[in-house]
Design a protein around this motif. Structure first.
Motif, PDB file in Angstrom:
ATOM      1  N   ALA A 117      37.048  49.959  15.525  1.00  0.00           N
ATOM      2  CA  ALA A 117      37.930  50.086  16.441  1.00  0.00           C
ATOM      3  C   ALA A 117      37.515  50.881  17.682  1.00  0.00           C
ATOM      4  N   LEU A 118      36.510  51.951  17.192  1.00  0.00           N
ATOM      5  CA  LEU A 118      35.831  52.844  18.380  1.00  0.00           C
ATOM      6  C   LEU A 118      34.781  51.637  19.281  1.00  0.00           C
ATOM      7  N   VAL A 119      34.278  51.160  18.455  1.00  0.00           N
ATOM      8  CA  VAL A 119      33.130  50.175  19.089  1.00  0.00           C
ATOM      9  C   VAL A 119      33.788  49.092  20.021  1.00  0.00           C
ATOM     10  N   THR A 120      35.103  48.515  19.648  1.00  0.00           N
ATOM     11  CA  THR A 120      35.622  47.762  20.497  1.00  0.00           C
ATOM     12  C   THR A 120      36.485  48.149  21.796  1.00  0.00           C
ATOM     13  N   LEU A 121      36.903  49.503  21.498  1.00  0.00           N
ATOM     14  CA  LEU A 121      37.612  50.143  22.619  1.00  0.00           C
ATOM     15  C   LEU A 121      36.689  50.887  23.777  1.00  0.00           C
ATOM     16  N   THR A 122      35.025  51.236  22.996  1.00  0.00           N
ATOM     17  CA  THR A 122      34.433  51.795  24.060  1.00  0.00           C
ATOM     18  C   THR A 122      33.839  51.111  25.272  1.00  0.00           C
ATOM     19  N   PRO A 123      33.406  49.857  25.201  1.00  0.00           N
ATOM     20  CA  PRO A 123      33.162  49.230  26.652  1.00  0.00           C
ATOM     21  C   PRO A 123      34.378  48.976  27.599  1.00  0.00           C
ATOM     22  N   LEU A 124      35.516  48.632  26.758  1.00  0.00           N
ATOM     23  CA  LEU A 124      36.675  48.320  27.445  1.00  0.00           C
ATOM     24  C   LEU A 124      37.100  49.574  28.548  1.00  0.00           C
ATOM     25  N   TYR A 125      36.903  50.768  27.725  1.00  0.00           N
ATOM     26  CA  TYR A 125      37.531  52.188  28.439  1.00  0.00           C
ATOM     27  C   TYR A 125      36.440  52.739  29.170  1.00  0.00           C
ATOM     28  N   LEU A 126      35.223  52.667  28.856  1.00  0.00           N
ATOM     29  CA  LEU A 126      34.051  53.231  29.751  1.00  0.00           C
ATOM     30  C   LEU A 126      33.847  52.277  31.003  1.00  0.00           C
ATOM     31  N   VAL A 127      33.958  51.086  30.817  1.00  0.00           N
ATOM     32  CA  VAL A 127      33.941  50.095  32.084  1.00  0.00           C
ATOM     33  C   VAL A 127      34.999  50.121  33.096  1.00  0.00           C
ATOM     34  N   SER A 134      26.429  48.858  33.802  1.00  0.00           N
ATOM     35  CA  SER A 134      25.949  48.343  32.499  1.00  0.00           C
ATOM     36  C   SER A 134      24.777  49.465  32.050  1.00  0.00           C
ATOM     37  N   VAL A 135      24.204  49.957  32.935  1.00  0.00           N
ATOM     38  CA  VAL A 135      22.907  50.907  32.518  1.00  0.00           C
ATOM     39  C   VAL A 135      23.519  52.156  31.803  1.00  0.00           C
ATOM     40  N   GLN A 136      24.611  52.767  32.640  1.00  0.00           N
ATOM     41  CA  GLN A 136      25.228  53.944  31.883  1.00  0.00           C
ATOM     42  C   GLN A 136      25.713  53.750  30.565  1.00  0.00           C
ATOM     43  N   LEU A 137      26.747  52.541  30.439  1.00  0.00           N
ATOM     44  CA  LEU A 137      27.327  52.246  29.154  1.00  0.00           C
ATOM     45  C   LEU A 137      26.326  52.075  28.148  1.00  0.00           C
ATOM     46  N   GLY A 138      25.005  51.461  28.419  1.00  0.00           N
ATOM     47  CA  GLY A 138      23.963  51.263  27.393  1.00  0.00           C
ATOM     48  C   GLY A 138      23.602  52.762  26.998  1.00  0.00           C
ATOM     49  N   TRP A 253      48.845  46.527  24.244  1.00  0.00           N
ATOM     50  CA  TRP A 253      50.098  46.941  24.110  1.00  0.00           C
ATOM     51  C   TRP A 253      50.415  48.418  24.661  1.00  0.00           C
ATOM     52  N   ALA A 254      49.388  49.166  24.118  1.00  0.00           N
ATOM     53  CA  ALA A 254      49.703  50.656  24.598  1.00  0.00           C
ATOM     54  C   ALA A 254      48.818  51.393  25.442  1.00  0.00           C
ATOM     55  N   GLY A 255      47.523  50.464  25.803  1.00  0.00           N
ATOM     56  CA  GLY A 255      46.756  51.278  26.834  1.00  0.00           C
ATOM     57  C   GLY A 255      45.309  51.469  26.044  1.00  0.00           C
ATOM     58  N   THR A 256      44.369  51.203  26.774  1.00  0.00           N
ATOM     59  CA  THR A 256      43.024  51.910  26.069  1.00  0.00           C
ATOM     60  C   THR A 256      43.057  53.126  25.758  1.00  0.00           C
ATOM     61  N   HIS A 257      43.468  54.009  26.893  1.00  0.00           N
ATOM     62  CA  HIS A 257      43.126  55.674  26.540  1.00  0.00           C
ATOM     63  C   HIS A 257      44.314  56.081  25.661  1.00  0.00           C
ATOM     64  N   THR A 258      45.283  55.572  25.479  1.00  0.00           N
ATOM     65  CA  THR A 258      46.186  56.226  24.351  1.00  0.00           C
ATOM     66  C   THR A 258      45.674  55.687  22.993  1.00  0.00           C
ATOM     67  N   VAL A 259      45.397  54.680  22.788  1.00  0.00           N
ATOM     68  CA  VAL A 259      44.612  54.259  21.649  1.00  0.00           C
ATOM     69  C   VAL A 259      43.285  54.578  21.183  1.00  0.00           C
ATOM     70  N   LEU A 260      42.581  55.159  22.140  1.00  0.00           N
ATOM     71  CA  LEU A 260      41.147  55.894  22.103  1.00  0.00           C
ATOM     72  C   LEU A 260      41.673  57.079  21.520  1.00  0.00           C
ATOM     73  N   TRP A 261      42.775  57.916  21.996  1.00  0.00           N
ATOM     74  CA  TRP A 261      42.999  59.198  21.405  1.00  0.00           C
ATOM     75  C   TRP A 261      43.398  59.104  20.074  1.00  0.00           C
ATOM     76  N   THR A 262      44.217  57.873  19.698  1.00  0.00           N
ATOM     77  CA  THR A 262      44.557  57.621  18.394  1.00  0.00           C
ATOM     78  C   THR A 262      43.701  57.511  17.492  1.00  0.00           C
ATOM     79  N   VAL A 263      42.659  56.744  17.765  1.00  0.00           N
ATOM     80  CA  VAL A 263      41.592  56.529  16.880  1.00  0.00           C
ATOM     81  C   VAL A 263      40.667  57.673  16.633  1.00  0.00           C
ATOM     82  N   CYS A 264      40.471  58.308  17.797  1.00  0.00           N
ATOM     83  CA  CYS A 264      39.591  59.592  17.580  1.00  0.00           C
ATOM     84  C   CYS A 264      40.373  60.676  16.661  1.00  0.00           C
TER      85      CYS A 264
END
Length: 286
Positions: A117-127, A134-138, A253-264
């Protein structure tokens, strides 16, 4: 990978007392590739574009396939009347009936679910929301490998000092607590919060992975070892696509930031579950 009794007729690749250290080396090797891959991918995308990076990635898989063909092949002959379904059933019954391996498998499954779940959310949220290129994300993604490498380097020392059971729980709780820093990132200027959380989560998970893998290898009956390892991997790795799919649907459905908080926040649940079982009452895995 385990030292078998002489009567089994099987040869040891690694003596049992050295398994934890060798498993740490294997995890460290994976961590090095996990560190270099995202960083190199970011540089490649910046230099050649997405298509060029995909071409290089495809070529790397082809090279791996060619190299694997050079390895010697040895397949044991099946015993008369032995079906694949029966072998899988024996492995499943042993793992699910074991008072330590069963909760450790559930812990690993939950950790893999959250990691996917975290791997899926990471590029979506950070970009999309934090605005990283792309370099900062890497570079941020590479911190996962650095945390895993650090965990592999100290896994034996941590579990020797705290005990194998307490070491897993303590390392995973510390990693989950650090992961709560990740959602504090709101721009490229404070992406270090995400990098630190990513590294901490990988650090704790790798220590648990090395320790539980070593336990399975040393405590399983030799004739069931391959089935035990296959059962745990099938269940725990099967959670990876489910975690990725769940995170994607919830983010829509709920937004990337909200789900990121939930996963963490949920990253604290696997070690707390392990603590609540019989495993948590012992210094070492019994």
């Amino acid at each position: 990978m385990i030292e078998f009794p002489k009567e089994t007729g099987k040869r040891a690749v690694v003596p049992a007392p050295q398994l934890a250290a060798r498993n740490s080396v294997m995890s460290g090797t994976h961590a090095v590739t996990d560190t270099g891959g995202p960083s190199l991918g970011g540089v490649l995308i910046g230099a050649t574009g997405p298509v060029g990076a995909l071409v290089v990635d495809a070529a790397s898989y082809l090279t791996s396939a060619v190299l694997l063909r050079t390895l010697p092949e040895s397949r044991p002959a099946p015993r008369p009347g032995e079906s694949a379904f029966r072998l899988m059933r024996e492995g499943w019954r042993y793992v699910t009936g074991h008072p330590v391996m069963r909760p450790c498998m559930i812990w690993a499954t939950a950790a893999n679910f959250l990691n996917a779940a975290l791997v899926t959310l990471t590029p979506l949220y950070l970009v999309r929301e934090a605005g990283l290129d792309s370099v900062q994300l890497g570079l941020v993604l590479a911190m996962d490998g650095i945390g895993a490498l650090a965990g592999a380097a100290v896994a034996v020392r941590v579990t020797t000092r705290l005990g194998t059971a307490r070491g897993i729980i303590a390392a995973d709780l510390a990693g989950g607590a650090l992961l709560l820093l990740a959602p504090l990132t709101t721009s490229a200027g404070d992406a270090y919060w995400f990098a630190l959380g990513n590294a901490g989560f990988a650090f704790g998970t790798v220590i648990g992975s090395i320790t539980t893998r070593t336990y399975r290898q040393t405590q399983s009956p030799p004739e069931l070892l391959s089935r035990v390892m296959a059962t745990v991997r099938f269940v725990s790795w099967g959670a990876l696509p489910l975690g990725a799919l769940t995170a994607g649907l919830l983010a829509t459905w709920a937004g990337t930031h909200t789900v990121l908080w939930t996963v963490c926040a949920a990253a604290l649940l696997p070690p707390l579950y392990l603590f609540s079982t019989g495993v948590g009452r012992h210094r070492d895995l019994p």
